[in-house]
Design a protein around this motif. Structure first.
Motif, PDB file in Angstrom:
ATOM      1  N   VAL A  73       1.038   2.248  12.284  1.00  0.00           N
ATOM      2  CA  VAL A  73       2.251   2.116  11.472  1.00  0.00           C
ATOM      3  C   VAL A  73       3.373   1.478  12.289  1.00  0.00           C
ATOM      4  O   VAL A  73       4.071   0.582  11.816  1.00  0.00           O
ATOM      5  CB  VAL A  73       2.681   3.494  10.898  1.00  0.00           C
ATOM      6  CG1 VAL A  73       4.026   3.393  10.193  1.00  0.00           C
ATOM      7  CG2 VAL A  73       1.621   4.021   9.929  1.00  0.00           C
ATOM      8  N   LEU A 111       3.063  -2.381  12.652  1.00  0.00           N
ATOM      9  CA  LEU A 111       3.039  -3.247  11.461  1.00  0.00           C
ATOM     10  C   LEU A 111       4.115  -4.336  11.492  1.00  0.00           C
ATOM     11  O   LEU A 111       3.894  -5.449  11.038  1.00  0.00           O
ATOM     12  CB  LEU A 111       3.182  -2.407  10.193  1.00  0.00           C
ATOM     13  CG  LEU A 111       1.879  -1.771   9.697  1.00  0.00           C
ATOM     14  CD1 LEU A 111       2.153  -0.811   8.546  1.00  0.00           C
ATOM     15  CD2 LEU A 111       0.869  -2.838   9.284  1.00  0.00           C
ATOM     16  N   GLU A 112       5.286  -3.993  12.018  1.00  0.00           N
ATOM     17  CA  GLU A 112       6.391  -4.947  12.017  1.00  0.00           C
ATOM     18  C   GLU A 112       6.023  -6.212  12.812  1.00  0.00           C
ATOM     19  O   GLU A 112       6.336  -7.329  12.400  1.00  0.00           O
ATOM     20  CB  GLU A 112       7.638  -4.274  12.600  1.00  0.00           C
ATOM     21  CG  GLU A 112       8.894  -5.101  12.564  1.00  0.00           C
ATOM     22  CD  GLU A 112       9.319  -5.527  11.162  1.00  0.00           C
ATOM     23  OE1 GLU A 112       9.370  -4.655  10.257  1.00  0.00           O
ATOM     24  OE2 GLU A 112       9.571  -6.728  10.960  1.00  0.00           O
ATOM     25  N   ALA A 170       2.829  -7.072  13.778  1.00  0.00           N
ATOM     26  CA  ALA A 170       1.435  -7.516  13.599  1.00  0.00           C
ATOM     27  C   ALA A 170       1.351  -8.887  12.934  1.00  0.00           C
ATOM     28  O   ALA A 170       2.180  -9.223  12.087  1.00  0.00           O
ATOM     29  CB  ALA A 170       0.683  -6.484  12.762  1.00  0.00           C
ATOM     30  N   GLU A 201      -3.217  -8.770   6.852  1.00  0.00           N
ATOM     31  CA  GLU A 201      -2.428  -7.544   7.082  1.00  0.00           C
ATOM     32  C   GLU A 201      -1.715  -7.135   5.789  1.00  0.00           C
ATOM     33  O   GLU A 201      -0.504  -7.313   5.632  1.00  0.00           O
ATOM     34  CB  GLU A 201      -1.439  -7.759   8.234  1.00  0.00           C
ATOM     35  CG  GLU A 201      -0.719  -6.495   8.663  1.00  0.00           C
ATOM     36  CD  GLU A 201      -1.651  -5.306   8.802  1.00  0.00           C
ATOM     37  OE1 GLU A 201      -1.868  -4.607   7.790  1.00  0.00           O
ATOM     38  OE2 GLU A 201      -2.160  -5.086   9.916  1.00  0.00           O
ATOM     39  N   ALA A 204      -0.918  -4.365   4.667  1.00  0.00           N
ATOM     40  CA  ALA A 204       0.046  -3.264   4.759  1.00  0.00           C
ATOM     41  C   ALA A 204       1.371  -3.703   5.387  1.00  0.00           C
ATOM     42  O   ALA A 204       2.339  -2.959   5.381  1.00  0.00           O
ATOM     43  CB  ALA A 204      -0.556  -2.106   5.557  1.00  0.00           C
ATOM     44  N   GLY A 205       1.403  -4.901   5.928  1.00  0.00           N
ATOM     45  CA  GLY A 205       2.573  -5.340   6.677  1.00  0.00           C
ATOM     46  C   GLY A 205       3.675  -5.933   5.809  1.00  0.00           C
ATOM     47  O   GLY A 205       3.463  -6.235   4.634  1.00  0.00           O
ATOM     48  N   GLY A 238       2.494  -1.835   0.187  1.00  0.00           N
ATOM     49  CA  GLY A 238       2.424  -1.384   1.573  1.00  0.00           C
ATOM     50  C   GLY A 238       1.459  -0.243   1.804  1.00  0.00           C
ATOM     51  O   GLY A 238       0.768  -0.175   2.806  1.00  0.00           O
ATOM     52  N   ARG A 272       7.829  -2.310   2.643  1.00  0.00           N
ATOM     53  CA  ARG A 272       8.204  -2.650   4.033  1.00  0.00           C
ATOM     54  C   ARG A 272       8.890  -4.010   4.137  1.00  0.00           C
ATOM     55  O   ARG A 272       9.342  -4.386   5.215  1.00  0.00           O
ATOM     56  CB  ARG A 272       6.956  -2.640   4.920  1.00  0.00           C
ATOM     57  CG  ARG A 272       6.300  -1.267   5.009  1.00  0.00           C
ATOM     58  CD  ARG A 272       5.246  -1.188   6.102  1.00  0.00           C
ATOM     59  NE  ARG A 272       4.844   0.200   6.308  1.00  0.00           N
ATOM     60  CZ  ARG A 272       3.682   0.719   5.874  1.00  0.00           C
ATOM     61  NH1 ARG A 272       2.802  -0.035   5.262  1.00  0.00           N
ATOM     62  NH2 ARG A 272       3.399   1.992   6.083  1.00  0.00           N
TER      63      ARG A 272
END
Ligand SMILES: *Cc1c(COP(=O)(O)O)cnc(C)c1O
Length: 448
Positions: free
Chosen positions: A24, A27-28, A30, A67, A69-70, A80, A426
């Motif tokens: 988590v 993620l920022e 990635a 990605e 979730a990013g 997200g 996000r």
């Protein structure tokens, strides 16, 4: 061996929690995508493995992916995957209660149903409305089409009305429920042309067919555009058709003032399918079907067996197995219930409003870039293109190759268009600002 002792559990949980925290937090920064091959791991061994090793193997496989979730995933429909929802999932799976029928865990079914009831209220559906959580909008749509068909008592002579922008899950559901492709009529219009629909219905009746279902989209996949739901509702009433609204993407915007305005008429639907795993930011696997009259949904799905005779049917809450094709199901409601109560509904309304604002800003900014044309779009989708298809395709490749963002494309009027959707919880202003700058740079010096 299958039941770890307390110490082992604590160790496993610690290992997994460390992994989750790192994921988590990462993620920022990635990359928006990391290409990798589908490497087939060995078959399971007879002897136990090490959790840390297996987690490393999982982590590496998960890393070689888009990605999704990013914050910079802007393709298709970003979502997200709320952390609170994942925690709810852990709780639901550890307690592993049976919620296919209500009597084995009535209070938990009531908890899940309280969310369905609240959704019905938000959509303006009347007393007697209800619904069920599904794995996604495709399955919700299948149940809706099946219910419409049973309610209207039609077979192969039934006709369904959609537009060229309706999601393919409607045609798929029609096919599964026994309607050949030619029974799905494509009404013209970027937004359904209701006058044309009326004429097509009349022609089909003259030909001896039985129009029974019209589908309005609340947020088309390619453009986010909302069909004129109020006009379609009036048509459905006049023609005695089932009115289904596909709000898979756009449904949740009903929680905002601007969304309610755009979705005017949704409260007149016979059924509404939408995806909390899209615009309620939940992890994949959570769709919902809401119906104006729960009794119709039940009538279309209820089944019984001698082996079910012990269940008490007087709990006052639905047996979800009566409302859909599933019998055994996971306790799907907790992953929606917990985030709504933990964060509060206002947090969701505000996040959705933020996505609308950011998409509007992106539209304006892209419109100001030389060589780009912004096409009609609605809600939090933005569609744009370059002077020709080849340049548009090259721009998409260059954006995705930057690995800072991941976008997808579509075709409108036969032409290639780039498309993005601001939807992850996000994704914030700094991300869309960076995106616009990237596009500005790439369009000034297109990659070869
Ligand atoms: C995503 C989508 C669907 C399909 O939903 P799934 O959850 O993927 O099954 C249906 N309709 C629209 C408009 C969509 O955007």
């Amino acid at each position: 061996m299958l039941q770890p002792d307390r110490e082992t559990r604590a160790e496993w949980t610690k290992t997994v929690t460390a992994f989750v925290d790192e994921f988590v937090e990462g993620l920022e920064a990635a990359p928006a995508s990391t290409p990798g091959p589908a490497v087939m791991p060995p078959s399971p061994a007879e002897t136990p493995g090490e959790l840390a090793d297996l987690l490393a193997q999982f982590g590496e496989a998960a890393r070689q992916a888009v990605e999704t979730a990013g914050p910079r995933f802007l393709a298709y429909f970003p979502t997200g995957g709320l952390y609170s929802s994942a925690l709810a999932e852990l709780l639901a799976q550890v307690t592993n209660r049976y919620t296919g029928v209500a009597s084995t865990a009535p209070a938990l079914v009531a908890l899940e149903h309280s969310v369905i009831r609240w959704f019905c209220t938000e959509f303006g559906l009347p007393e007697g409305s209800g619904g069920v959580f599904t794995t996604g909008a495709s399955l919700a749509t299948l149940s809706a089409v099946h219910t419409a068909r049973e309610h209207h008592g039609v077979a192969r002579e039934g006709v369904v009305y959609v537009t060229a922008h309706t999601h393919h899950c409607v045609a798929k559901a029609a096919r599964i429920t026994g309607f050949p492709p030619e029974r799905v009529r494509v009404v013209p219009g970027l937004r359904m042309d209701v006058g044309q629909a009326r004429a097509m219905i009349a022609a089909d009746r003259r030909a001896g067919l039985k129009p029974f279902l019209v589908v309005g989209t609340a947020g088309a996949t390619s453009t986010g555009i909302v069909d004129p739901l109020d006009d379609i509702a009036a048509l459905a009433e006049a023609e005695d058709l089932w009115f289904h609204v596909d709000g898979a993407y756009g449904g949740a915007f009903q929680l905002t003032a601007r969304g309610r305005e755009a979705l005017r008429g949704v409260d007149r639907a016979d059924s509404i399918a939408w995806d909390p795993h899209k615009s309620l930011f939940l992890p994949y696997g959570t769709g919902v079907l809401l119906v104006r009259d729960e009794a119709r949904l039940r009538a279309a799905h209820v089944a019984d067996g001698d082996y079910l005779q012990d269940f008490d049917h007087g709990t006052g809450v639905p047996n979800y197995s009566d409302l859909g094709p599933e019998l055994t199901r996971e306790f799907r409601g907790l992953r929606v219930w917990l985030p709504l109560h933990l964060h509060g509904v206002a947090a969701f309304r505000a996040a959705l409003d933020e996505k609308l604002d950011l998409a509007a800003e992106v539209r304006t900014a892209l419109d100001g870039i030389d060589g780009l044309e912004v096409l009609p779009s609605e809600l939090s989708v933005v569609v744009f293109r370059c002077a020709d298809d080849e340049t548009s395709e090259r721009l998409l490749t260059a954006i995705n190759d930057s690995r800072r963002f991941f976008l997808s494309s579509t075709r409108l009027d036969g032409r290639y268009a780039l498309r993005l959707c601001v939807l992850s919880h996000r994704t914030h202003r700094e991300h869309v600002t960076e995106f616009v700058e990237l596009v500005r740079r790439l369009s000034a010096a297109p990659a070869r």
